[in-house]
Enzyme design. Structure first.
Site, PDB file in Angstrom:
ATOM      1  N   HIS A 122     -59.898  34.894 -62.950  1.00 31.04           N
ATOM      2  CA  HIS A 122     -58.612  35.485 -63.309  1.00 31.04           C
ATOM      3  C   HIS A 122     -58.885  36.535 -64.385  1.00 31.04           C
ATOM      4  O   HIS A 122     -59.821  36.389 -65.171  1.00 31.04           O
ATOM      5  CB  HIS A 122     -57.720  34.368 -63.863  1.00 31.04           C
ATOM      6  CG  HIS A 122     -56.305  34.751 -64.118  1.00 31.04           C
ATOM      7  ND1 HIS A 122     -55.906  35.424 -65.247  1.00 31.04           N
ATOM      8  CD2 HIS A 122     -55.164  34.539 -63.400  1.00 31.04           C
ATOM      9  CE1 HIS A 122     -54.599  35.604 -65.213  1.00 31.04           C
ATOM     10  NE2 HIS A 122     -54.125  35.083 -64.104  1.00 31.04           N
ATOM     11  N   ASP A 199     -62.609  27.811 -67.807  1.00 33.63           N
ATOM     12  CA  ASP A 199     -61.203  28.148 -67.606  1.00 33.63           C
ATOM     13  C   ASP A 199     -60.605  27.044 -66.727  1.00 33.63           C
ATOM     14  O   ASP A 199     -60.862  26.989 -65.519  1.00 33.63           O
ATOM     15  CB  ASP A 199     -61.094  29.521 -66.931  1.00 33.63           C
ATOM     16  CG  ASP A 199     -59.648  29.868 -66.595  1.00 33.63           C
ATOM     17  OD1 ASP A 199     -58.758  29.032 -66.812  1.00 33.63           O
ATOM     18  OD2 ASP A 199     -59.419  30.986 -66.094  1.00 33.63           O
ATOM     19  N   GLN A 202     -56.398  26.254 -63.629  1.00 31.63           N
ATOM     20  CA  GLN A 202     -56.021  25.736 -62.306  1.00 31.63           C
ATOM     21  C   GLN A 202     -56.608  24.352 -62.028  1.00 31.63           C
ATOM     22  O   GLN A 202     -56.295  23.752 -61.000  1.00 31.63           O
ATOM     23  CB  GLN A 202     -56.475  26.706 -61.201  1.00 31.63           C
ATOM     24  CG  GLN A 202     -55.801  28.058 -61.235  1.00 31.63           C
ATOM     25  CD  GLN A 202     -54.299  27.998 -60.938  1.00 31.63           C
ATOM     26  OE1 GLN A 202     -53.773  26.990 -60.470  1.00 31.63           O
ATOM     27  NE2 GLN A 202     -53.603  29.081 -61.224  1.00 31.63           N
ATOM     28  N   LYS A 225     -48.385  25.372 -66.191  1.00 29.98           N
ATOM     29  CA  LYS A 225     -48.853  25.102 -64.826  1.00 29.98           C
ATOM     30  C   LYS A 225     -48.943  23.604 -64.555  1.00 29.98           C
ATOM     31  O   LYS A 225     -49.393  23.186 -63.491  1.00 29.98           O
ATOM     32  CB  LYS A 225     -50.217  25.758 -64.599  1.00 29.98           C
ATOM     33  CG  LYS A 225     -50.167  27.287 -64.621  1.00 29.98           C
ATOM     34  CD  LYS A 225     -51.532  27.873 -64.344  1.00 29.98           C
ATOM     35  CE  LYS A 225     -51.649  29.332 -64.733  1.00 29.98           C
ATOM     36  NZ  LYS A 225     -50.942  30.257 -63.862  1.00 29.98           N
ATOM     37  N   CYS A 362     -53.615  38.598 -60.327  1.00 33.88           N
ATOM     38  CA  CYS A 362     -54.349  38.832 -61.593  1.00 33.88           C
ATOM     39  C   CYS A 362     -55.837  38.619 -61.390  1.00 33.88           C
ATOM     40  O   CYS A 362     -56.518  38.026 -62.250  1.00 33.88           O
ATOM     41  CB  CYS A 362     -53.842  37.936 -62.720  1.00 33.88           C
ATOM     42  SG  CYS A 362     -52.145  38.233 -63.134  1.00 33.88           S
TER      43      CYS A 362
HETATM   44  C1  LIG Z   1     -57.576  30.587 -63.155  1.00 32.81           C
HETATM   45  C2  LIG Z   1     -56.586  31.084 -64.160  1.00 32.81           C
HETATM   46  N1  LIG Z   1     -57.001  31.338 -65.397  1.00 32.81           N
HETATM   47  C3  LIG Z   1     -56.162  31.778 -66.349  1.00 32.81           C
HETATM   48  C4  LIG Z   1     -54.830  31.980 -66.079  1.00 32.81           C
HETATM   49  C5  LIG Z   1     -53.946  32.505 -67.165  1.00 32.81           C
HETATM   50  O1  LIG Z   1     -52.934  31.622 -67.448  1.00 32.81           O
HETATM   51  P1  LIG Z   1     -51.783  32.077 -68.452  1.00 32.81           P
HETATM   52  O2  LIG Z   1     -51.150  33.290 -67.850  1.00 32.81           O
HETATM   53  O3  LIG Z   1     -50.867  30.904 -68.497  1.00 32.81           O
HETATM   54  O4  LIG Z   1     -52.432  32.361 -69.746  1.00 32.81           O
HETATM   55  C6  LIG Z   1     -54.348  31.741 -64.796  1.00 32.81           C
HETATM   56  C7  LIG Z   1     -52.937  31.996 -64.457  1.00 32.81           C
HETATM   57  O5  LIG Z   1     -52.568  32.163 -63.321  1.00 32.81           O
HETATM   58  C8  LIG Z   1     -55.259  31.276 -63.815  1.00 32.81           C
HETATM   59  O6  LIG Z   1     -54.850  31.022 -62.567  1.00 32.81           O
END
Ligand SMILES: Cc1ncc(COP(=O)(O)O)c(C=O)c1O
Length: 407
Positions: A122, A199, A202, A225, A362
């Protein structure tokens, strides 16, 4: 196995019609819906004990502080962190990753050092490292990706070398559903004393995650999430690393003493929590975790994998549907239908009451790797059922007909 139909009744927002059809919500990877106990916990905070934390010498402030800190204990237990001192509340996963990119990376990286990440991240686990590399002269390197969408690990020895200082990698890809095997990556990083940031945006909402078993140095995730409100995220960090890092943001609450020209920092984790924190949101996250514990993360994971396998089977029967990513995957399916633009597809699905995500998610480098500008994505959580999948398939068939799509 979990009873998704019963669980669904705990989520008031799901009980509505959209465009005349009962809502089918298949966008939990973007943000998940909130169960009643979370909504109640936030309501109780505002109706019964709204006050600031860590400063008020009155009953409401004491209760707010106690509940806020209780939420931190819930988080620590949920990911098996060794202590609450290792749990920093942030705004979201993005802020948690940026905290490390500023407070650790800028103080520790020098020109020529390497940050290893992957093309399936992401943007929030890529752009902060681009900025950190630019600020320090460090170099970004990337895992290769197999044709299926898994990270290639056969060249780990070369990728993780004596110049590698940090490996920043997702545990579950938000586009491909790839579940990244972290054990060999952590082992390779340990051999060269590199740090590992995971990270978990997910993964944490969908499977058991144990930071001590993973042996990672940092884990970032977002509350929204996993049934909690927006505006609350978590950074887990190894205590000795957090202790050695400079603060990220300066201000109230993160200091122990302030003089005109210099200050001393508060203990962990408060050193990293400048200003009034997201109190109701953290308390909501605690409630979301209690709710998920009541179901059991093992069961959540098993159920989602079964539901995703069912969805894959059903979608594969539809001519013209291309599904991206490995067969072994987390609870989401990313796909395209012939040459129908995913935005058009999502619009028609919405007319049928089916909410999916469409776009680049993203993760533009993933789109480049797939060779498409955008995709549609259906993502599942504990309240989704096989009937939801059937409604998706029905709506996709209608979309194909609408666009006159005959592959
Ligand atoms: C794999 C992953 N990392 C990071 C994020 C970022 O999350 P946030 O926008 O809540 O900071 C997301 C959000 O979709 C994601 O899917």
């Amino acid at each position: 196995m979990i009873n998704a139909r019963a669980i669904r009744r705990d989520f008031p927002v799901l009980d509505q019609r959209v465009n005349g059809r009962p809502l089918v919500y298949l966008d939990s990877a973007a943000t998940a819906q909130k169960p009643r106990p979370v909504i109640e916990a936030v309501r109780r905070f505002y109706e019964e004990y709204n006050a600031n934390v860590h400063r008020a010498i009155h009953a409401l402030g004491e209760r707010a502080t106690a509940e806020y800190e209780e939420a931190r204990r819930h988080v620590a237990r949920f990911i098996n962190a060794p202590s609450e001192r290792t749990i920093v509340f942030t705004k979201n996963a993005t802020e948690a990753i940026n905290l490390v990119a500023y407070s650790w990376a800028r103080g520790n990286l020098k020109p020529g050092d390497e940050i290893l990440t992957s093309p399936i991240e992401h943007h929030s686990n890529l752009v902060p490292w681009q900025l950190a590399a630019r600020a320090t002269g460090a170099v970004l390197r990337f895992f290769d990706v197999t044709e299926e969408g898994q990270l290639r690990l056969d060249n780990l020895e070369e990728l993780v070398n004596e110049r590698t200082r940090l490996v920043a990698v997702t545990q579950l890809s938000n586009v491909l559903g790839t579940m990244v095997p972290l054990d060999p990556i952590v082992a390779a990083a340990r051999r060269v004393a590199a740090l590992v940031l995971v990270d978990g945006a997910q993964s944490v909402p969908h499977m058991p995650v144990d930071v001590q078993a993973l042996d990672c140095d940092f884990l970032a995730f977002s509350g929204h999430k996993m049934g909690a409100p927006t505006g609350i995220g978590v950074l887990y960090g190894r205590e000795e690393l957090l202790a050695a890092m400079d603060p990220f943001l300066g201000g109230g609450d993160m200091i122990s003493a302030v003089r005109l020209h210099e200050s001393e920092w508060a203990d962990l984790p408060y050193k990293f929590e400048a200003g009034t924190p997201p109190i109701a949101e953290a308390i909501g996250l605690g409630a979301a975790i209690e709710y998920l514990n009541g179901i059991g993360m093992d069961r959540v994971h098993a159920y989602e994998r079964q539901l995703t396998a069912y969805a894959r089977e059903q979608l594969e029967r539809l001519l013209g549907v291309v599904i991206y990513g490995p067969r072994e995957r987390g609870g989401l399916l990313t796909f395209n239908v012939g040459d129908i633009h995913p935005h058009d597809l999502a619009t028609v699905l919405d007319h049928h009451g089916v909410a999916v995500r469409a776009g680049h998610h993203c993760a533009q480098p993933v789109m480049d790797w797939l060779g498409v500008p955008a995709t549609a994505r259906a993502s599942f959580w504990i309240y989704n059922t096989e009937e939801d999948v059937d409604r998706l398939v029905e709506a996709l068939s209608a979309a194909k007909e609408f666009f006159g799509h005959v592959p």
